[in-house]
Design an enzyme around this catalytic site. Structure first.
Site, PDB file in Angstrom:
ATOM      1  N   SER A  15      27.451   2.577  21.912  1.00 15.42           N
ATOM      2  CA  SER A  15      27.795   3.715  21.044  1.00 15.42           C
ATOM      3  C   SER A  15      28.500   4.836  21.806  1.00 15.42           C
ATOM      4  O   SER A  15      29.510   5.374  21.340  1.00 15.42           O
ATOM      5  CB  SER A  15      26.532   4.267  20.392  1.00 15.42           C
ATOM      6  OG  SER A  15      25.870   3.248  19.688  1.00 15.42           O
ATOM      7  N   GLY A  16      27.988   5.199  22.980  1.00 14.18           N
ATOM      8  CA  GLY A  16      28.556   6.308  23.747  1.00 14.18           C
ATOM      9  C   GLY A  16      29.939   5.981  24.277  1.00 14.18           C
ATOM     10  O   GLY A  16      30.884   6.768  24.143  1.00 14.18           O
ATOM     11  N   CYS A  43      22.415  -0.450  20.337  1.00 15.13           N
ATOM     12  CA  CYS A  43      22.128   0.030  18.977  1.00 15.13           C
ATOM     13  C   CYS A  43      22.634  -0.944  17.921  1.00 15.13           C
ATOM     14  O   CYS A  43      21.898  -1.335  17.017  1.00 15.13           O
ATOM     15  CB  CYS A  43      22.748   1.417  18.790  1.00 15.13           C
ATOM     16  SG  CYS A  43      22.534   2.039  17.125  1.00 15.13           S
ATOM     17  N   CYS A  48      18.923  -0.490  17.012  1.00 15.08           N
ATOM     18  CA  CYS A  48      18.765   0.261  15.750  1.00 15.08           C
ATOM     19  C   CYS A  48      19.202  -0.505  14.501  1.00 15.08           C
ATOM     20  O   CYS A  48      18.480  -0.508  13.501  1.00 15.08           O
ATOM     21  CB  CYS A  48      19.585   1.553  15.784  1.00 15.08           C
ATOM     22  SG  CYS A  48      19.728   2.328  17.376  1.00 15.08           S
ATOM     23  N   LYS A  51      17.267  -3.811  13.796  1.00 13.71           N
ATOM     24  CA  LYS A  51      15.874  -3.359  13.570  1.00 13.71           C
ATOM     25  C   LYS A  51      15.707  -2.769  12.167  1.00 13.71           C
ATOM     26  O   LYS A  51      14.782  -3.103  11.449  1.00 13.71           O
ATOM     27  CB  LYS A  51      15.509  -2.345  14.663  1.00 13.71           C
ATOM     28  CG  LYS A  51      14.144  -1.730  14.623  1.00 13.71           C
ATOM     29  CD  LYS A  51      13.947  -0.503  13.780  1.00 13.71           C
ATOM     30  CE  LYS A  51      14.915   0.617  13.959  1.00 13.71           C
ATOM     31  NZ  LYS A  51      14.736   1.447  15.108  1.00 13.71           N
ATOM     32  N   TYR A 177       8.154   3.850  20.657  1.00 12.60           N
ATOM     33  CA  TYR A 177       9.005   3.607  19.483  1.00 12.60           C
ATOM     34  C   TYR A 177       9.049   2.106  19.145  1.00 12.60           C
ATOM     35  O   TYR A 177       8.834   1.715  18.009  1.00 12.60           O
ATOM     36  CB  TYR A 177      10.454   3.987  19.797  1.00 12.60           C
ATOM     37  CG  TYR A 177      10.824   5.434  19.785  1.00 12.60           C
ATOM     38  CD1 TYR A 177      11.505   5.974  18.702  1.00 12.60           C
ATOM     39  CD2 TYR A 177      10.577   6.254  20.878  1.00 12.60           C
ATOM     40  CE1 TYR A 177      11.928   7.298  18.705  1.00 12.60           C
ATOM     41  CE2 TYR A 177      10.994   7.578  20.887  1.00 12.60           C
ATOM     42  CZ  TYR A 177      11.665   8.094  19.798  1.00 12.60           C
ATOM     43  OH  TYR A 177      12.073   9.395  19.794  1.00 12.60           O
ATOM     44  N   GLU A 181       7.378   0.278  15.918  1.00 15.55           N
ATOM     45  CA  GLU A 181       8.283  -0.189  14.860  1.00 15.55           C
ATOM     46  C   GLU A 181       8.110  -1.687  14.616  1.00 15.55           C
ATOM     47  O   GLU A 181       8.021  -2.135  13.469  1.00 15.55           O
ATOM     48  CB  GLU A 181       9.735   0.123  15.239  1.00 15.55           C
ATOM     49  CG  GLU A 181      10.022   1.613  15.189  1.00 15.55           C
ATOM     50  CD  GLU A 181      11.468   1.993  15.478  1.00 15.55           C
ATOM     51  OE1 GLU A 181      11.850   3.108  15.132  1.00 15.55           O
ATOM     52  OE2 GLU A 181      12.213   1.169  16.048  1.00 15.55           O
ATOM     53  N   HIS A 445      12.119  19.341  -8.013  1.00 13.33           N
ATOM     54  CA  HIS A 445      10.873  18.760  -8.505  1.00 13.33           C
ATOM     55  C   HIS A 445      11.150  17.574  -9.419  1.00 13.33           C
ATOM     56  O   HIS A 445      12.089  17.635 -10.210  1.00 13.33           O
ATOM     57  CB  HIS A 445      10.100  19.837  -9.276  1.00 13.33           C
ATOM     58  CG  HIS A 445       8.739  19.402  -9.678  1.00 13.33           C
ATOM     59  ND1 HIS A 445       7.708  19.246  -8.775  1.00 13.33           N
ATOM     60  CD2 HIS A 445       8.248  19.061 -10.900  1.00 13.33           C
ATOM     61  CE1 HIS A 445       6.631  18.841  -9.424  1.00 13.33           C
ATOM     62  NE2 HIS A 445       6.931  18.705 -10.706  1.00 13.33           N
ATOM     63  N   GLU A 450      10.080  18.763  -1.477  1.00 13.28           N
ATOM     64  CA  GLU A 450       9.858  20.128  -1.961  1.00 13.28           C
ATOM     65  C   GLU A 450       8.652  20.781  -1.268  1.00 13.28           C
ATOM     66  O   GLU A 450       8.553  22.000  -1.193  1.00 13.28           O
ATOM     67  CB  GLU A 450       9.688  20.160  -3.478  1.00 13.28           C
ATOM     68  CG  GLU A 450       8.410  19.538  -3.996  1.00 13.28           C
ATOM     69  CD  GLU A 450       8.295  19.594  -5.523  1.00 13.28           C
ATOM     70  OE1 GLU A 450       8.474  20.669  -6.098  1.00 13.28           O
ATOM     71  OE2 GLU A 450       8.027  18.527  -6.129  1.00 13.28           O
TER      72      GLU A 450
HETATM   73  P1  NDP Z   1       8.550   4.089  25.213  1.00 15.17           P
HETATM   74  O1  NDP Z   1       8.780   4.708  26.524  1.00 15.17           O
HETATM   75  O2  NDP Z   1       8.761   4.860  23.956  1.00 15.17           O
HETATM   76  O3  NDP Z   1       7.057   3.494  25.167  1.00 15.17           O
HETATM   77  C1  NDP Z   1       6.594   2.617  26.138  1.00 15.17           C
HETATM   78  C2  NDP Z   1       5.165   2.264  25.823  1.00 15.17           C
HETATM   79  O4  NDP Z   1       4.720   1.269  26.743  1.00 15.17           O
HETATM   80  C3  NDP Z   1       4.196   3.430  25.950  1.00 15.17           C
HETATM   81  O5  NDP Z   1       3.251   3.340  24.932  1.00 15.17           O
HETATM   82  C4  NDP Z   1       3.570   3.199  27.322  1.00 15.17           C
HETATM   83  O6  NDP Z   1       2.271   3.704  27.437  1.00 15.17           O
HETATM   84  C5  NDP Z   1       3.498   1.693  27.362  1.00 15.17           C
HETATM   85  N1  NDP Z   1       3.452   1.133  28.690  1.00 15.17           N
HETATM   86  C6  NDP Z   1       4.264   1.374  29.729  1.00 15.17           C
HETATM   87  N2  NDP Z   1       3.894   0.641  30.799  1.00 15.17           N
HETATM   88  C7  NDP Z   1       2.802  -0.086  30.425  1.00 15.17           C
HETATM   89  C8  NDP Z   1       1.971  -1.012  31.078  1.00 15.17           C
HETATM   90  N3  NDP Z   1       2.155  -1.338  32.346  1.00 15.17           N
HETATM   91  N4  NDP Z   1       0.964  -1.542  30.389  1.00 15.17           N
HETATM   92  C9  NDP Z   1       0.730  -1.202  29.104  1.00 15.17           C
HETATM   93  N5  NDP Z   1       1.486  -0.327  28.427  1.00 15.17           N
HETATM   94  C10 NDP Z   1       2.527   0.235  29.084  1.00 15.17           C
HETATM   95  O7  NDP Z   1       9.440   2.781  25.243  1.00 15.17           O
HETATM   96  P2  NDP Z   1       9.935   1.791  24.139  1.00 15.17           P
HETATM   97  O8  NDP Z   1      10.143   0.520  24.856  1.00 15.17           O
HETATM   98  O9  NDP Z   1       9.061   1.790  22.932  1.00 15.17           O
HETATM   99  O10 NDP Z   1      11.330   2.450  23.692  1.00 15.17           O
HETATM  100  C11 NDP Z   1      12.318   2.731  24.668  1.00 15.17           C
HETATM  101  C12 NDP Z   1      13.276   3.784  24.195  1.00 15.17           C
HETATM  102  O11 NDP Z   1      14.099   3.251  23.186  1.00 15.17           O
HETATM  103  C13 NDP Z   1      12.635   5.000  23.559  1.00 15.17           C
HETATM  104  O12 NDP Z   1      12.292   5.962  24.502  1.00 15.17           O
HETATM  105  C14 NDP Z   1      13.722   5.505  22.646  1.00 15.17           C
HETATM  106  O13 NDP Z   1      14.519   6.388  23.356  1.00 15.17           O
HETATM  107  C15 NDP Z   1      14.508   4.268  22.302  1.00 15.17           C
HETATM  108  N6  NDP Z   1      14.263   3.845  20.920  1.00 15.17           N
HETATM  109  C16 NDP Z   1      14.466   4.706  19.881  1.00 15.17           C
HETATM  110  C17 NDP Z   1      14.215   4.305  18.591  1.00 15.17           C
HETATM  111  C18 NDP Z   1      14.414   5.265  17.464  1.00 15.17           C
HETATM  112  O14 NDP Z   1      15.071   6.287  17.649  1.00 15.17           O
HETATM  113  N7  NDP Z   1      13.857   5.007  16.281  1.00 15.17           N
HETATM  114  C19 NDP Z   1      13.762   2.971  18.276  1.00 15.17           C
HETATM  115  C20 NDP Z   1      13.563   2.155  19.439  1.00 15.17           C
HETATM  116  C21 NDP Z   1      13.811   2.591  20.701  1.00 15.17           C
HETATM  117  P3  NDP Z   1       2.021   5.272  27.715  1.00 15.17           P
HETATM  118  O15 NDP Z   1       2.449   5.997  26.484  1.00 15.17           O
HETATM  119  O16 NDP Z   1       0.557   5.336  27.967  1.00 15.17           O
HETATM  120  O17 NDP Z   1       2.854   5.609  28.908  1.00 15.17           O
END
Ligand code: NDP
Length: 456
Positions: A15-16, A43, A48, A51, A177, A181, A445, A450
């Site tokens: 995208s970028g 994306c 995105c 998904k 995320y 999702e 409404h 609202e």
């Molecule tokens: P996130 O960084 O959002 O979440 C990662 C998750 O994995 C957290 O819950 C984290 O736990 C957990 N985790 C990390 N390491 C371990 C481990 N060793 N063991 C167990 N759990 C672990 O990453 P995602 O992969 O979900 O998404 C990546 C990025 O993609 C997002 O930051 C976002 O920017 C983008 N994205 C955006 C979307 C949207 O806008 N709708 C949709 C999908 C992706 P903890 O929280 O405890 O660190």
């Protein structure tokens, strides 16, 4: 005129990169863009877009019981996974072609293949070399899998769109995320779903009410949770006693008690990292800090003619942000309209079920920053749709305001259409609006939205 092959060489047609290359070419720059995969990036190709199509697909399973209260008899349906999967890939392929045609219409040359640096003005794609006055890196990120026993049996979000068979039992490690999702998608499509997280609630970093309400809604959709697990104890075992592809996730719970979850597919949704290894950044002397390309606020690296945007800089990893960074770069460097984007107050949605969307500060961050000057307005209600459809679904809306003038610094919503509503409402935060501006806005409404202009 320069002696370079191109004024601008863009690495990565996500995208970028697409936005930046077309905008730069519109100012008359001679631009090439290299891409080693389909054009469109994470994306469009494996994020995105596919998904969201899966989210739509997963909603249909609610129709038979939701419509019953409205007098309809709709028989329970069955999912043809292969049909859905292939239809999504056909759409992805259409978008890939569309983006290629946009490049051509905008006079951007597409070079197929992965690019890597030869020196600070030269990149190689396969056995060809190209020189450019400026280079823009927009290579995005890739899924990060933690180093735990059996992690090779877990797939990442990329493979979720290509599953050969639909899994009866689906487990996801991670509460961000992607994990949240896909848990909703797979439940809606008919899997038994278990989400394994190391905190109390999903979506760390979001407002606590958002986290709690999303998780409560997911539990109401029969998603199983294991929370506060010890992530150091996690391992994945191939369980061929059950069937050839069955897996067992073993871990200790918060009390140190051994737990097991059996699944046919395990998704590791444990974060993403910039995709830098193939670039040979050292050939151009480009600085990397904390696994991301270090940039100034105008997206310039430590090399004054090399820029980087999007997830490879690990600022705010969202598609619209990468696009805005790319356009700001092109406007500044080629359009003589210098500007850079603010990374504050970026609205964000999680297409979980229930959906969540947010802009501005969480209550927790607002209280850290503004102490007792913070006031919170909150409401939770059953949306009208469910009065006949039945079920437990609730909508939560929250407004965070600061000071006597009650300036709105955060808006949060969990529930149906949260993303669509917060996209519009985010204007209040970016324009520095106050609670009185919402009060002075006439309600529509009957809507859920609202509530944001009638909260007391
Ligand atoms: P996130 O960084 O959002 O979440 C990662 C998750 O994995 C957290 O819950 C984290 O736990 C957990 N985790 C990390 N390491 C371990 C481990 N060793 N063991 C167990 N759990 C672990 O990453 P995602 O992969 O979900 O998404 C990546 C990025 O993609 C997002 O930051 C976002 O920017 C983008 N994205 C955006 C979307 C949207 O806008 N709708 C949709 C999908 C992706 P903890 O929280 O405890 O660190």
């Amino acid at each position: 005129m320069t002696d370079f092959d191109y004024d601008l060489f863009v690495i990565g047609a996500g995208s970028g990169g697409l936005a930046a290359s077309k905008r730069a070419a519109s100012y008359g720059a001679k631009v090439a863009i290299a891409e080693g995969d389909l054009v469109g990036g994470t994306c469009v190709i494996r994020g995105c877009v596919p998904k969201k199509l899966m989210v739509y697909a997963s909603h249909f399973s609610h129709f038979p019981h939701e419509s019953a209260g409205y007098g309809w008899t709709i028989p329970e349906g069955t999912l043809d996974w292969e049909k859905l999967r292939d239809a999504i890939q056909t759409e992805v392929s259409r978008l890939n072609k569309l983006h290629i045609s946009f490049l051509s219409k905008n006079n951007v040359e597409l070079i197929s293949g992965f690019a890597k640096f030869v020196d600070a003005h030269t990149v190689a794609v396969g056995d060809r070399q190209f020189t450019a006055e400026r280079i823009l890196i927009s290579v995005g990120g890739e899924a990060f899998k933690p180093d735990l026993a059996g992690i090779e049996y877990a797939i990442t979000s990329k493979e979720m769109f290509l599953l050969p068979q639909f899994p009866k039992r689906f487990a996801v490690i991670g509460g961000g995320y992607i994990g949240t999702e896909f848990a909703g998608i797979m439940r809606g499509l008919g899997s038994e779903v278990t989400q394994i997280i190391r905190d109390h609630y999903v979506l760390k970093g979001f407002d606590n009410d958002v986290r709690i309400n999303v998780q409560e809604g997911m539990v109401n959709h029969d998603i199983n949770f294991h929370t506060c697990i010890d992530s150091n104890s996690l391992k994945i075992i191939k369980n061929s006693q059950e069937h050839e592809n069955a897996l067992t996730i073993a871990f200790n719970d918060a009390e140190g008690k051994a737990q097991q979850v059996n699944a046919d597919v395990v998704l590791a949704a444990t974060g993403r990292k910039p995709n830098l290894a193939p670039l040979s950044l050292e050939q151009a002397g480009i600085a990397v800090v904390n696994d991301a390309i270090a940039v100034t606020e105008d997206s310039c690296t430590n090399q004054p003619h090399i820029y980087a945007i999007g997830d490879c800089t690990n600022r705010v990893n969202l598609t619209p942000v990468a696009i805005a960074e790319g356009r700001a770069f092109a406007d500044t460097v080629y359009g003589h309209k210098p500007h850079f984007i603010s990374h504050k107050n970026i609205p964000s949605a999680v297409f979980s079920q229930p959906e969540a969307a947010t802009v501005g500060l969480s209550e927790e961050t607002a209280r850290e920053l503004y102490g007792n000057r913070v006031k919170v307005y909150k409401t939770k209600f059953r949306p009208m749709f469910y009065s006949l459809a039945g079920g437990e679904a609730k909508t939560m809306m929250k407004l965070i305001v600061v000071g006597e003038e009650e300036r709105v610094v955060g808006l949060h919503m969990v529930g149906k259409d949260a993303a669509e509503i917060i996209q519009g409402m985010s204007l209040v935060v970016t324009m520095g609006g106050c609670k009185k501006d919402l009060d002075n806005t006439m309600a529509m409404h009957p809507t859920a939205a609202e509530e944001f202009v009638t909260m007391q």
